[in-house]
Design a protein around this motif. Structure first.
Motif, PDB file in Angstrom:
ATOM      1  N   HIS A   1       1.136  -1.185  -0.160  1.00 57.18           N
ATOM      2  CA  HIS A   1      -0.103  -0.009  -0.304  1.00 57.18           C
ATOM      3  C   HIS A   1       1.399   0.867   0.157  1.00 57.18           C
ATOM      4  O   HIS A   1      -0.116   2.819   0.121  1.00 57.18           O
ATOM      5  CB  HIS A   1      -0.768  -0.194   1.173  1.00 57.18           C
ATOM      6  CG  HIS A   1      -2.061  -1.126   0.669  1.00 57.18           C
ATOM      7  ND1 HIS A   1      -3.182  -0.777   0.599  1.00 57.18           N
ATOM      8  CD2 HIS A   1      -2.131  -2.058   1.235  1.00 57.18           C
ATOM      9  CE1 HIS A   1      -3.790  -1.911   0.433  1.00 57.18           C
ATOM     10  NE2 HIS A   1      -3.421  -2.800   0.811  1.00 57.18           N
TER      11      HIS A   1
ATOM     12  N   ASN B   1      -1.481   4.541  -5.898  1.00 57.63           N
ATOM     13  CA  ASN B   1      -2.255   5.839  -4.791  1.00 57.63           C
ATOM     14  C   ASN B   1      -1.478   6.666  -4.344  1.00 57.63           C
ATOM     15  O   ASN B   1       0.578   7.149  -4.560  1.00 57.63           O
ATOM     16  CB  ASN B   1      -1.921   5.105  -2.913  1.00 57.63           C
ATOM     17  CG  ASN B   1      -1.491   4.185  -2.563  1.00 57.63           C
ATOM     18  OD1 ASN B   1      -0.123   4.743  -2.735  1.00 57.63           O
ATOM     19  ND2 ASN B   1      -1.657   3.276  -2.166  1.00 57.63           N
TER      20      ASN B   1
ATOM     21  N   ASP C   1      -2.952   0.022  -4.723  1.00 54.14           N
ATOM     22  CA  ASP C   1      -3.958  -0.266  -3.295  1.00 54.14           C
ATOM     23  C   ASP C   1      -5.056  -1.755  -3.724  1.00 54.14           C
ATOM     24  O   ASP C   1      -4.392  -2.213  -4.593  1.00 54.14           O
ATOM     25  CB  ASP C   1      -5.439   0.182  -2.937  1.00 54.14           C
ATOM     26  CG  ASP C   1      -4.911   1.341  -2.358  1.00 54.14           C
ATOM     27  OD1 ASP C   1      -4.196   1.494  -1.729  1.00 54.14           O
ATOM     28  OD2 ASP C   1      -5.397   2.794  -2.441  1.00 54.14           O
TER      29      ASP C   1
END
Length: 423
Positions: free
Chosen positions: A299, A348, A354
């Motif tokens: 992430h 992101n 993600d």
């Protein structure tokens, strides 16, 4: 012993052997696969070892878009201005696609035609939960139709009669039992927890040796009347009495392999694959091995972490097949990687990605028809920011089941899937 208790015992990997004596991985592997002679003594048919499948799980959701890169597609850099791989760094595999630069070692297999790169892999109505999606891959059941939660590998064992009766047909070197091996009413797998290697150990602790001797004595005595318990006693006995052949096989392996393959150090996957190579070369009769590598839930700060993971994987796989080739077993083994899902197409704000959908699979081995298989997903025709899958993962499973393991994929998977031409 009830059927349920016996089933739990078998599915938990014969933990009775490990309990109380620190049973090592290779000791359990000796019990798992022994030799045809040992299995015959247990009344269990030996498992043919000429066609072996090694499953490698990329746990966490591998970013397929930065693993196999559409380097000529201008949409790629627009989606990933920070974490995208520069075109000049991509290791080209054809005019449009290339590998992450740290996966360059895999070109040794690709150029031999021994690496299949399957793109756009996914399934209908994707699930973004690690646990739910992992279960879908392990069960081969995106529609949640299975009520008994029998894994797809266990169903293969069930379909193959001599494997169904053998609790030593599958071996996992992970920290837990994969759902792919889970079975309701058959003995399908052996759980192995890596500990000390008894074949190289110089452990002379008196208490340890006393417990070991007590276990040998217990399993050599026919003190149980129940047939199920008698079976367990016999398996336990053979775990201790058939190690001489395994010791010899591992010694022979060591003499050959030390000069053949360069496994990366301090790498868990490399250690697992090296153990698998030892077991294969040593003549163990396992049909399906299962290993895993984690860390793919990227992430944030993806580039360094993801690159290091892919580099270690590439080096480990190449070392594994170099090892097998040097000992004449590379054409007996197919390795297949998978991950529960891919990542979203757009990066992101944390220089990561993600949870997404379609990803890639690698299928490697001397018998594999290499090259790119499946259509790469569009980078402009997205669904809610996600890649649309183009290859149902069950097509890959079916191809391996039919073409490699010689099973009936329609019976195992519950439907007919078009093969990809991997084997």
């Amino acid at each position: 012993m009830s059927g349920s208790t016996r089933r739990e015992f078998l599915q938990n990997g014969m933990s009775f052997v490990a309990m109380g004596i620190g049973m090592p991985a290779l000791f359990m592997e000796a019990a798992h696969a022994s030799t045809a002679r040992s299995l015959s003594a247990l009344g269990i048919p030996a498992v043919p070892s000429d066609k072996i499948l090694v499953l490698v799980e990329f746990s966490g959701g591998n970013d397929g878009l930065n693993t196999v890169i559409p380097h000529t597609n201008p949409a790629y850099q627009k989606l990933r201005p920070k974490i995208g791989i520069r075109k000049q760094d991509v290791v080209q595999i054809d005019g449009n696609l290339g590998l992450h630069p740290q996966m360059k070692p895999l070109m040794q297999l690709y150029e031999k035609g021994h690496l299949g790169v399957v793109t756009g892999v996914g399934y209908p109505n994707p699930n973004y939960s690690h646990f739910e999606s992992s279960d879908i891959w392990q069960l081969a059941d995106p529609a949640h139709q299975l009520k008994d939660r029998v894994g797809w590998v266990a169903r293969y064992f069930n379909e193959d009669g001599h494997l169904k009766s053998n609790p030593l047909s599958g071996l996992t070197l992970t920290g837990n039992m994969p759902l792919a091996f889970n079975a309701e009413d058959i003995a399908a797998s052996v759980y192995v927890q890596g500990q000390e290697d008894p074949f190289t150990s110089t452990n002379k602790d008196k208490e340890y040796q006393a417990r070991l001797a007590a276990r040998r004595t217990m399993y050599s005595q026919g003190t149980v009347a129940n047939n199920h318990l008698d079976f367990i006693r016999k398996v336990g006995q053979h775990a201790y009495t058939n190690t001489a052949d395994i010791r010899t096989a591992l010694t022979n392996y060591d003499k050959k392999a030390n000069k053949a393959a360069k496994y990366p150090q301090y790498n868990g996957l490399a250690e697992s694959l090296e153990s698998v190579a030892k077991l294969i070369v040593g003549g163990l009769s396992t049909r399906v091995y299962y290993v895993s590598v984690g860390g793919f839930d990227t992430h944030a700060n993806q580039p360094g972490q993801h690159g290091n993971l892919l580099g270690g994987i590439a080096q480990s796989i190449v070392a594994f097949f170099t090892d097998l080739e040097s000992q004449g077993r590379d054409k007996d083994v197919v390795l297949m990687s998978f991950s529960e899902f891919g990542r979203r197409a757009e990066e992101n704000d944390s220089a990561g990605t993600d949870h997404g959908t379609a990803s890639v699979m690698f299928v490697a081995g001397g018998a594999i028809k290499g090259g790119v298989h499946g259509a790469y997903p569009s980078l402009t025709d997205l669904k809610d920011g996600d890649l649309k899958f183009t290859t149902d993962f069950r097509r890959v499973y079916a191809n391996i089941l039919d073409g490699w393991l010689g099973s009936n994929s329609e019976k195992v998977l519950g439907a007919k899937y078009d093969p990809l031409g991997l084997v």
